[in-house]
Scaffold this motif. Structure first.
Motif, PDB file in Angstrom:
ATOM      1  N   PRO A 272      12.108   4.875  -7.399  1.00 26.77           N
ATOM      2  CA  PRO A 272      11.113   5.156  -8.545  1.00 26.77           C
ATOM      3  C   PRO A 272       9.750   5.707  -8.122  1.00 26.77           C
ATOM      4  O   PRO A 272       9.236   6.703  -8.767  1.00 26.77           O
ATOM      5  N   GLU A 273       9.643   5.828  -6.782  1.00 26.03           N
ATOM      6  CA  GLU A 273       8.177   6.592  -6.335  1.00 26.03           C
ATOM      7  C   GLU A 273       8.726   8.066  -5.796  1.00 26.03           C
ATOM      8  O   GLU A 273       7.616   8.698  -5.658  1.00 26.03           O
ATOM      9  N   THR A 274       9.627   7.976  -5.236  1.00 22.22           N
ATOM     10  CA  THR A 274      10.145   9.375  -4.447  1.00 22.22           C
ATOM     11  C   THR A 274      11.261  10.121  -5.115  1.00 22.22           C
ATOM     12  O   THR A 274      11.574  11.102  -4.430  1.00 22.22           O
ATOM     13  N   GLY A 275      12.073   9.684  -5.975  1.00 22.79           N
ATOM     14  CA  GLY A 275      13.033  10.451  -6.430  1.00 22.79           C
ATOM     15  C   GLY A 275      13.966  10.265  -5.617  1.00 22.79           C
ATOM     16  O   GLY A 275      14.567   9.222  -5.109  1.00 22.79           O
ATOM     17  N   ASP A 276      14.810  11.482  -4.986  1.00 20.93           N
ATOM     18  CA  ASP A 276      16.002  11.138  -4.031  1.00 20.93           C
ATOM     19  C   ASP A 276      15.319  11.279  -2.898  1.00 20.93           C
ATOM     20  O   ASP A 276      16.289  11.668  -1.875  1.00 20.93           O
ATOM     21  N   LEU A 277      13.897  11.280  -2.510  1.00 21.71           N
ATOM     22  CA  LEU A 277      13.523  11.578  -1.124  1.00 21.71           C
ATOM     23  C   LEU A 277      13.067  10.271  -0.391  1.00 21.71           C
ATOM     24  O   LEU A 277      13.013   9.265  -0.855  1.00 21.71           O
ATOM     25  N   ARG A 278      13.219  10.595   0.977  1.00 23.45           N
ATOM     26  CA  ARG A 278      12.411   9.481   1.925  1.00 23.45           C
ATOM     27  C   ARG A 278      11.611  10.323   2.831  1.00 23.45           C
ATOM     28  O   ARG A 278      11.875  11.317   3.087  1.00 23.45           O
ATOM     29  N   PHE A 279      10.478   9.458   2.971  1.00 21.72           N
ATOM     30  CA  PHE A 279       9.139   9.922   3.659  1.00 21.72           C
ATOM     31  C   PHE A 279       9.153   8.936   4.816  1.00 21.72           C
ATOM     32  O   PHE A 279       9.390   7.771   4.952  1.00 21.72           O
TER      33      PHE A 279
ATOM     34  N   HIS B  59      11.961   0.961   1.771  1.00 27.61           N
ATOM     35  CA  HIS B  59      10.398   1.558   1.469  1.00 27.61           C
ATOM     36  C   HIS B  59       9.361   0.382   1.760  1.00 27.61           C
ATOM     37  O   HIS B  59       9.627  -0.739   1.304  1.00 27.61           O
ATOM     38  N   GLY B  60       8.483   0.682   2.787  1.00 32.79           N
ATOM     39  CA  GLY B  60       7.567  -0.285   3.229  1.00 32.79           C
ATOM     40  C   GLY B  60       7.866  -0.859   4.232  1.00 32.79           C
ATOM     41  O   GLY B  60       7.000  -1.725   5.024  1.00 32.79           O
ATOM     42  N   ASP B  61       9.063  -0.703   4.924  1.00 33.94           N
ATOM     43  CA  ASP B  61       9.562  -1.381   6.066  1.00 33.94           C
ATOM     44  C   ASP B  61       8.746  -0.220   7.132  1.00 33.94           C
ATOM     45  O   ASP B  61       8.205   0.731   7.354  1.00 33.94           O
ATOM     46  N   ILE B  62       8.219  -1.108   8.372  1.00 30.75           N
ATOM     47  CA  ILE B  62       7.667  -0.684   9.592  1.00 30.75           C
ATOM     48  C   ILE B  62       8.445  -0.940  10.772  1.00 30.75           C
ATOM     49  O   ILE B  62       8.607  -1.990  11.033  1.00 30.75           O
ATOM     50  N   VAL B  63       8.649   0.006  11.894  1.00 32.99           N
ATOM     51  CA  VAL B  63       9.552  -0.114  13.206  1.00 32.99           C
ATOM     52  C   VAL B  63       8.368   0.092  14.021  1.00 32.99           C
ATOM     53  O   VAL B  63       7.682   1.176  13.794  1.00 32.99           O
TER      54      VAL B  63
ATOM     55  N   GLU C 218       0.829  -1.274   0.102  1.00 29.49           N
ATOM     56  CA  GLU C 218       0.051   0.013   0.005  1.00 29.49           C
ATOM     57  C   GLU C 218       0.958   1.466   0.014  1.00 29.49           C
ATOM     58  O   GLU C 218       0.297   2.383   0.254  1.00 29.49           O
ATOM     59  N   ALA C 219       2.312   1.071  -0.189  1.00 26.77           N
ATOM     60  CA  ALA C 219       3.041   2.382  -0.207  1.00 26.77           C
ATOM     61  C   ALA C 219       2.657   3.467  -1.381  1.00 26.77           C
ATOM     62  O   ALA C 219       2.742   4.540  -0.886  1.00 26.77           O
TER      63      ALA C 219
ATOM     64  N   SER D  26       6.306   3.340  12.926  1.00 25.98           N
ATOM     65  CA  SER D  26       7.073   4.304  12.134  1.00 25.98           C
ATOM     66  C   SER D  26       7.341   3.538  10.769  1.00 25.98           C
ATOM     67  O   SER D  26       7.851   2.493  10.734  1.00 25.98           O
ATOM     68  N   VAL D  27       6.802   4.359   9.738  1.00 24.31           N
ATOM     69  CA  VAL D  27       6.599   3.809   8.315  1.00 24.31           C
ATOM     70  C   VAL D  27       7.549   4.439   7.542  1.00 24.31           C
ATOM     71  O   VAL D  27       7.771   5.707   7.509  1.00 24.31           O
ATOM     72  N   SER D  28       8.784   3.631   6.610  1.00 27.68           N
ATOM     73  CA  SER D  28       9.581   4.170   5.856  1.00 27.68           C
ATOM     74  C   SER D  28       9.116   4.148   4.352  1.00 27.68           C
ATOM     75  O   SER D  28       8.537   3.129   4.205  1.00 27.68           O
ATOM     76  N   LEU D  29       9.240   5.107   3.527  1.00 22.58           N
ATOM     77  CA  LEU D  29       8.907   5.346   2.301  1.00 22.58           C
ATOM     78  C   LEU D  29       9.922   5.906   1.553  1.00 22.58           C
ATOM     79  O   LEU D  29      10.592   6.854   2.152  1.00 22.58           O
ATOM     80  N   GLY D  30      10.268   5.385   0.413  1.00 19.58           N
ATOM     81  CA  GLY D  30      11.122   5.928  -0.464  1.00 19.58           C
ATOM     82  C   GLY D  30      12.497   5.616  -0.477  1.00 19.58           C
ATOM     83  O   GLY D  30      12.814   4.473  -0.215  1.00 19.58           O
ATOM     84  N   VAL D  31      13.561   6.374  -0.578  1.00 17.30           N
ATOM     85  CA  VAL D  31      14.940   6.161  -0.372  1.00 17.30           C
ATOM     86  C   VAL D  31      15.351   5.461   1.185  1.00 17.30           C
ATOM     87  O   VAL D  31      14.816   5.873   2.013  1.00 17.30           O
ATOM     88  N   PRO D  32      16.185   4.428   0.894  1.00 19.78           N
ATOM     89  CA  PRO D  32      16.361   3.632   2.231  1.00 19.78           C
ATOM     90  C   PRO D  32      17.320   4.583   2.952  1.00 19.78           C
ATOM     91  O   PRO D  32      17.856   5.592   2.823  1.00 19.78           O
ATOM     92  N   ALA D  33      17.211   4.371   4.461  1.00 18.80           N
ATOM     93  CA  ALA D  33      17.972   5.283   5.511  1.00 18.80           C
ATOM     94  C   ALA D  33      18.573   4.087   6.394  1.00 18.80           C
ATOM     95  O   ALA D  33      18.119   2.802   6.504  1.00 18.80           O
ATOM     96  N   ARG D  34      19.484   4.821   7.071  1.00 17.57           N
ATOM     97  CA  ARG D  34      20.189   4.026   8.219  1.00 17.57           C
ATOM     98  C   ARG D  34      19.647   4.376   9.491  1.00 17.57           C
ATOM     99  O   ARG D  34      19.670   5.475   9.982  1.00 17.57           O
TER     100      ARG D  34
END
Length: 219
Positions: A199-206, A173-177, A30-31, A146-154
């Motif tokens: 592909p869905e967010t360009g260079d951004l993370r939400f 993208h799509g992970d939840i903590v 559902e991302a 906490s829901v992660s979307l877009g570019v991966p993060a540490r």
DNA sequence: AAGTTCCA
DNA sequence: CATG
């Protein structure tokens, strides 16, 4: 897989600590719909860079939806009923958000989660969020989702004391903590975002962070 | 310190 | 230059 989270979490459920779980790919299906809702919310309550009490500016751009929204300014941190930019109530929390947060919390062992606040964070390349606790809520018996979307993060996952040595986990993208109970006040943060393309967010993370900010926590 | 800068 |  057995390999640590190098490229994808592959629907694993990883225990971070007692009361804390990383739910790999939990929101993947559902991302796209979540991102569309973020765009609708941001059209009404734009992303903005908040100031800190000491006059700094946060590199993460933030907005909120729900009955309460988290803000920071020279007076400190708090939840508000209205967006200070518009004087209007924060946009309503989409039912999809509410339902997703409830299902994720239940999967992590916290049934009945009824979030009234959703902080929406936007990370551009170079953005970071240093180690902190989520402690501005009126009660701490409800978990954080906490829901992660877009570019991966540490993800920086610390302990109950700031001085505890943090561990790090990739968030895709799509992970939840989810963290609550004994882990509710765990120090956490996000390393400086590396430039990457999604592909869905360009260079951004939400990131969507669901909390129970106000007192009543009845279904 | 939900901040930035500096330095090993 | 990346990391702590």
């Amino acid at each position: 897989m057995m390999l640590p989270d190098l490229f994808a979490t592959d629907r694993e459920k990883i225990a971070l600590d007692p009361g804390a779980w990383l739910l790999g790919d939990f929101a993947l299906d559902e991302a796209s719909a979540l991102l569309a809702e973020i765009a609708r919310i941001a059209a009404q309550a734009p992303f903005r860079h908040l100031e800190t009490r000491t006059g700094g500016t946060m590199s993460v751009a933030m907005t909120n939806c729900g009955d309460a929204g988290w803000v920071s300014d020279r007076r400190g941190y708090r939840y508000t009923d209205d967006d200070p930019l518009s004087g209007q109530a924060w946009p309503a929390m989409p039912s999809q958000f509410r339902d997703l947060a409830r299902r994720a919390a239940e999967t992590a062992g916290f049934p009945g989660f009824a979030p009234d606040a959703c902080l929406i964070n936007r990370y551009a390349p170079g953005t970071r969020l240093s180690l902190h606790q989520d402690r501005d809520e009126a009660r701490h018996d409800a978990p954080i989702v906490s829901v992660s979307l877009g570019v991966p993060a540490r993800f920086i996952w610390g302990g109950q004391q700031r001085s505890d040595r943090p561990r790090r986990h990739n968030l895709f993208h799509g992970d939840i903590v989810v963290w609550g109970g004994p882990a509710r006040l765990t120090f956490h943060g996000i390393d400086m975002l590396r430039k990457a393309h999604h592909p869905e967010t360009g260079d951004l993370r939400f990131n969507l962070t669901f909390r129970r900010a106000r007192l009543p926590n009845l279904a």
